[in-house]
Enzyme design. Sequence first.
Site, PDB file in Angstrom:
ATOM      1  N   SER A 139       0.863  -1.194   0.000  1.00 49.70           N
ATOM      2  CA  SER A 139       0.000   0.000   0.000  1.00 49.70           C
ATOM      3  C   SER A 139       0.892   1.235   0.000  1.00 49.70           C
ATOM      4  O   SER A 139       2.029   1.176   0.477  1.00 49.70           O
ATOM      5  CB  SER A 139      -0.859   0.003   1.265  1.00 49.70           C
TER       6      SER A 139
ATOM      7  N   TYR B 200      -2.257  -0.310  10.511  1.00 57.79           N
ATOM      8  CA  TYR B 200      -2.257  -0.664   9.081  1.00 57.79           C
ATOM      9  C   TYR B 200      -0.946  -0.236   8.428  1.00 57.79           C
ATOM     10  O   TYR B 200      -0.309  -1.015   7.706  1.00 57.79           O
ATOM     11  CB  TYR B 200      -3.443   0.011   8.389  1.00 57.79           C
TER      12      TYR B 200
HETATM   13  N1  LIG Z   1      -8.521  -0.301  -1.818  1.00 58.10           N
HETATM   14  C1  LIG Z   1      -7.464   0.454  -1.611  1.00 58.10           C
HETATM   15  O1  LIG Z   1      -7.505   1.682  -1.798  1.00 58.10           O
HETATM   16  C2  LIG Z   1      -6.162  -0.154  -1.185  1.00 58.10           C
HETATM   17  C3  LIG Z   1      -5.051   0.702  -1.126  1.00 58.10           C
HETATM   18  C4  LIG Z   1      -3.833   0.176  -0.780  1.00 58.10           C
HETATM   19  C5  LIG Z   1      -3.695  -1.162  -0.502  1.00 58.10           C
HETATM   20  N2  LIG Z   1      -4.791  -1.981  -0.548  1.00 58.10           N
HETATM   21  C6  LIG Z   1      -4.571  -3.395  -0.275  1.00 58.10           C
HETATM   22  O2  LIG Z   1      -5.075  -4.145  -1.345  1.00 58.10           O
HETATM   23  C7  LIG Z   1      -5.506  -5.419  -0.888  1.00 58.10           C
HETATM   24  C8  LIG Z   1      -6.932  -5.661  -1.346  1.00 58.10           C
HETATM   25  O3  LIG Z   1      -7.735  -4.620  -0.839  1.00 58.10           O
HETATM   26  P1  LIG Z   1      -9.224  -4.318  -1.327  1.00 58.10           P
HETATM   27  O4  LIG Z   1      -9.375  -2.853  -1.341  1.00 58.10           O
HETATM   28  O5  LIG Z   1      -9.557  -5.120  -2.519  1.00 58.10           O
HETATM   29  O6  LIG Z   1      -9.995  -4.844  -0.018  1.00 58.10           O
HETATM   30  P2  LIG Z   1     -11.431  -5.501   0.176  1.00 58.10           P
HETATM   31  O7  LIG Z   1     -11.738  -5.325   1.623  1.00 58.10           O
HETATM   32  O8  LIG Z   1     -12.387  -4.969  -0.808  1.00 58.10           O
HETATM   33  O9  LIG Z   1     -11.151  -7.046  -0.143  1.00 58.10           O
HETATM   34  C9  LIG Z   1     -10.274  -7.777   0.674  1.00 58.10           C
HETATM   35  C10 LIG Z   1     -10.598  -9.251   0.572  1.00 58.10           C
HETATM   36  O10 LIG Z   1      -9.700  -9.919   1.473  1.00 58.10           O
HETATM   37  C11 LIG Z   1     -10.450 -10.874   2.191  1.00 58.10           C
HETATM   38  N3  LIG Z   1      -9.832 -11.150   3.490  1.00 58.10           N
HETATM   39  C12 LIG Z   1      -9.794 -10.363   4.588  1.00 58.10           C
HETATM   40  N4  LIG Z   1      -9.191 -11.007   5.589  1.00 58.10           N
HETATM   41  C13 LIG Z   1      -8.833 -12.220   5.111  1.00 58.10           C
HETATM   42  C14 LIG Z   1      -8.188 -13.340   5.678  1.00 58.10           C
HETATM   43  N5  LIG Z   1      -7.793 -13.363   6.970  1.00 58.10           N
HETATM   44  N6  LIG Z   1      -7.972 -14.407   4.894  1.00 58.10           N
HETATM   45  C15 LIG Z   1      -8.388 -14.419   3.613  1.00 58.10           C
HETATM   46  N7  LIG Z   1      -9.014 -13.405   3.015  1.00 58.10           N
HETATM   47  C16 LIG Z   1      -9.238 -12.314   3.770  1.00 58.10           C
HETATM   48  C17 LIG Z   1     -11.824 -10.265   2.361  1.00 58.10           C
HETATM   49  O11 LIG Z   1     -12.809 -11.260   2.642  1.00 58.10           O
HETATM   50  C18 LIG Z   1     -12.024  -9.579   1.025  1.00 58.10           C
HETATM   51  O12 LIG Z   1     -12.638 -10.416   0.071  1.00 58.10           O
HETATM   52  C19 LIG Z   1      -5.332  -5.395   0.632  1.00 58.10           C
HETATM   53  O13 LIG Z   1      -4.091  -6.002   0.959  1.00 58.10           O
HETATM   54  C20 LIG Z   1      -5.282  -3.921   0.950  1.00 58.10           C
HETATM   55  O14 LIG Z   1      -4.576  -3.654   2.145  1.00 58.10           O
HETATM   56  C21 LIG Z   1      -6.030  -1.500  -0.862  1.00 58.10           C
END
Ligand SMILES: NC(=O)c1ccc[n+]([C@@H]2O[C@H](COP(=O)([O-])OP(=O)(O)OC[C@H]3O[C@@H](n4cnc5c(N)ncnc54)[C@H](O)[C@@H]3O)[C@@H](O)[C@H]2O)c1
Length: 258
Positions: free
Chosen positions: A142, A154
């Site tokens: 991230s 985080y």
């Molecule tokens: N959306 C953003 O702006 C953003 C920015 C930077 C980084 N990220 C990173 O990108 C990745 C995906 O994020 P997203 O926005 O798609 O999130 P999201 O919350 O939409 O999806 C995350 C998925 O991970 C699953 N999950 C959560 N805990 C889990 C576990 N213990 N075991 C297995 N699955 C699990 C959830 O069920 C969900 O389907 C994450 O690592 C997040 O930190 C997201």
Amino acid sequence: MVSLQLDGRTVVVTGAGQGQGAAEARMLVEAGARVIATDLAADMPAGLAVVSSTSPGALVYRQLNVSDASGWSDLAQWIRSQGWQVDGLVNNAGITQRSRLLDASVADLQNVYEVNVAGVLLGIQTLAPLMASSSAIVNVGSVAGLTAHYPEAYTASKWALRGLSQVAAMELGPRGIRVNSVHPGFIETPMTASAKAEFRQATMAETPLGRTGSVEEVAGVVLFLLSPLSSFVTGAEIPVDGGQSGHGGAKSVSDAMR
Ligand SMILES: NC(=O)c1ccc[n+]([C@@H]2O[C@H](COP(=O)([O-])OP(=O)(O)OC[C@H]3O[C@@H](n4cnc5c(N)ncnc54)[C@H](O)[C@@H]3O)[C@@H](O)[C@H]2O)c1
């Protein structure tokens, strides 16, 4: 041959039920990979079921909590029982935690680390033995891990993930396994749907491209890092953030001087 195609390659994606993980699973199937999509839910989430029905056999769903070592062992055993090797692993699953420095508890830190750091370590430890030379791992970090993003637990977890990724790149390189990271900025997913409007506006003000990103814009970079086009790239960290992290805080100064 130079190609983004992943025909005949098997890729595991964690947290694939929604958001970026679901987009990665969809794009990898389009690129010809066999995708083992995993998430917490017992049954295949609706967004993946569509892919599974339009591309029969290209996507299988397995329940996996990335923090659960025995769940990872079960997955590895199941993959072996199919007679498959693993050619790619996308450690995408992650959770956010928005408490600030003076409020973040040790439990907050532990909860986030269990998924965002330990979950990735377990995935690499369990699946690297199933990987042959010219396999690739992509860890989803991230911009929080590149900056002083305010949610303490985080941010600390995503900085820790960078260290884990670099050690993995060094240790697995001699086996021909590449390990790279992508660092998304503000991407439109269910995770960010719950962010405050002020956060969205302030982030866009810091983003040279002046907008939020889509899940496909992250998935495209993940696909590149899994493909032979990036065959000499390991230990790299690619921000997918519209330029948010690159200016190091200089954008507000630049904007003020117009
Ligand atoms: N959306 C953003 O702006 C953003 C920015 C930077 C980084 N990220 C990173 O990108 C990745 C995906 O994020 P997203 O926005 O798609 O999130 P999201 O919350 O939409 O999806 C995350 C998925 O991970 C699953 N999950 C959560 N805990 C889990 C576990 N213990 N075991 C297995 N699955 C699990 C959830 O069920 C969900 O389907 C994450 O690592 C997040 O930190 C997201």
